[in-house]
Design an enzyme around this catalytic site. Structure first.
Site, PDB file in Angstrom:
ATOM      1  N   GLY A  82       2.580   2.265  10.819  1.00  0.00           N
ATOM      2  CA  GLY A  82       3.625   3.424  10.680  1.00  0.00           C
ATOM      3  C   GLY A  82       4.479   3.885  11.952  1.00  0.00           C
ATOM      4  CB  SER A 112       5.790  -1.623  11.974  1.00  0.00           C
ATOM      5  OG  SER A 112       5.154  -0.287  12.251  1.00  0.00           O
ATOM      6  CD  GLU A 155      -3.147  -2.474   7.483  1.00  0.00           C
ATOM      7  OE1 GLU A 155      -2.201  -2.928   7.223  1.00  0.00           O
ATOM      8  OE2 GLU A 155      -3.908  -1.748   7.464  1.00  0.00           O
ATOM      9  CD  GLU A 182      -2.873   5.590   7.062  1.00  0.00           C
ATOM     10  OE1 GLU A 182      -2.790   5.590   6.003  1.00  0.00           O
ATOM     11  OE2 GLU A 182      -1.795   5.032   7.681  1.00  0.00           O
ATOM     12  CG  HIS A 241      -5.815   1.796   5.439  1.00  0.00           C
ATOM     13  ND1 HIS A 241      -5.350   2.803   6.344  1.00  0.00           N
ATOM     14  CD2 HIS A 241      -4.796   0.997   5.515  1.00  0.00           C
ATOM     15  CE1 HIS A 241      -4.068   2.364   6.632  1.00  0.00           C
ATOM     16  NE2 HIS A 241      -3.683   1.283   6.163  1.00  0.00           N
ATOM     17  CG  ASN A 281      -1.727   1.302   1.712  1.00  0.00           C
ATOM     18  OD1 ASN A 281      -1.828   1.969   0.528  1.00  0.00           O
ATOM     19  ND2 ASN A 281      -2.430   1.194   2.683  1.00  0.00           N
ATOM     20  CE  LYS A 312      -0.215   3.311   4.561  1.00  0.00           C
ATOM     21  NZ  LYS A 312      -0.093   3.272   6.081  1.00  0.00           N
TER      22      LYS A 312
HETATM   23  P1  PGA Z   1       2.993   0.292   7.863  1.00  0.00           P
HETATM   24  O1  PGA Z   1       1.563   0.423   7.079  1.00  0.00           O
HETATM   25  O2  PGA Z   1       3.662  -1.068   7.074  1.00  0.00           O
HETATM   26  O3  PGA Z   1       3.695   1.576   7.161  1.00  0.00           O
HETATM   27  O4  PGA Z   1       3.000   0.211   9.091  1.00  0.00           O
HETATM   28  C1  PGA Z   1       0.575  -0.757   6.981  1.00  0.00           C
HETATM   29  C2  PGA Z   1      -0.829  -0.135   6.493  1.00  0.00           C
HETATM   30  O5  PGA Z   1      -1.027   0.909   6.598  1.00  0.00           O
HETATM   31  O6  PGA Z   1      -1.305  -0.916   5.767  1.00  0.00           O
END
Ligand code: PGA
Length: 255
Positions: A177, A217, A171, A103, A101, A14, A16
């Site tokens: 992140g 992460s 997740e 976010e 997601h 992803n 983003k």
């Molecule tokens: P990350 O993001 O690997 O940077 O923690 C994962 C995600 O949001 O799908």
């Protein structure tokens, strides 16, 4: 009814809202394509910012890397300013849609909207990648109830014959992140819990049909031990999917 796809690891990058110009996106995509050639054991998906999809669609032709989108609007057409429809992305060969997601949920996306999107995605015969996860963990374990209600809400719109097309991505928001990955024990425990929830609400035979990913992460240093726990079918990768070396190692870790 066993899901054959479940035996093949699935790794989704992803991107983003990263990378600024199409050339950067193309360079990264080409690197991933090369890595995947050496790792045919896995299904690899890249979900770039939608604006790069037309360029990347050309590069993905005949390659083993599939394209995904990070979000979708459930209506096929109409007066929906700023939105992108399934028929639009399908015309570029997109096969996977990330939905719910954290976010996007943080911007107000509800379980109901997530379920509507999943319904629309399945109708168009694409694969929804549904994200669930808790903001934080409390010592009483109430976060499990949150996961249960997210899963129950989304799976209740899935027709019986389509469970095998659904991907669930666990997740935990505190791990996204942040560099704080859930431990192997956390992921194993959550996978068992998710299986219990699916069995309770949808039946035992559904458990083996739905693919289960971990995200939060994931990097080259933790992918192998997480994958070897046999609790996940693959990973949803954010930050590390922007680095060819890291992403390649994550893919190899599932061999
Ligand atoms: P990350 O993001 O690997 O940077 O923690 C994962 C995600 O949001 O799908």
């Amino acid at each position: 009814m066993k899901n054959m796809k479940i035996n093949q690891p699935l790794i989704i990058g992803n991107w983003k809202m990263n990378l600024t110009v199409a050339d950067e996106a193309k360079e990264l995509f080409m690197g991933i394509k090369k890595a995947v050639k050496r790792n045919s054991h896995a299904t690899v998906v890249v979900a770039p910012p939608a604006i790069f999809i037309p360029e990347l669609a050309r590069l993905s032709l005949g390659s083993q890397v599939s394209l995904g989108v990070q979000n979708i609007f459930p209506e096929p057409t109409g007066a929906h300013t700023g939105e992108i429809s399934l028929p639009m992305v399908m015309s570029y060969g997109v096969k996977y849609c990330i939905v719910g997601h954290s976010e996007r949920r943080a911007m107000g996306e509800t379980d109901k909207q997530v379920a509507q999107k999943v319904e629309a995605i399945l109708k168009q015969r694409l694969t929804p990648v549904v994200c669930v996860g808790e903001r934080e963990r409390d010592s009483q374990g109430n976060f499990f109830l949150h996961i249960e209600s997210q899963i129950k809400s989304v799976l209740s719109v899935v027709p019986k014959t389509r469970y095998k097309d659904v991907v669930l991505a666990y997740e935990p928001i505190w791990a996204i992140g942040t560099g704080k990955t859930a431990s192997v024990d956390d992921v194993v425990e959550m996978q068992l819990f998710v299986q219990k929830v699916i069995t309770k609400h949808f039946g035992r035979n559904v458990v083996n049909q739905i693919r289960f990913l971990y995200g939060g992460s994931v990097h080259s240093g933790n992918a192998e031990v997480l994958y070897q726990s046999r609790s996940v079918n693959g990973f949803l990768v954010g930050g590390a999917s922007l680095k060819i070396d890291e992403f390649t190692k994550i893919i190899s870790a599932t061999a």
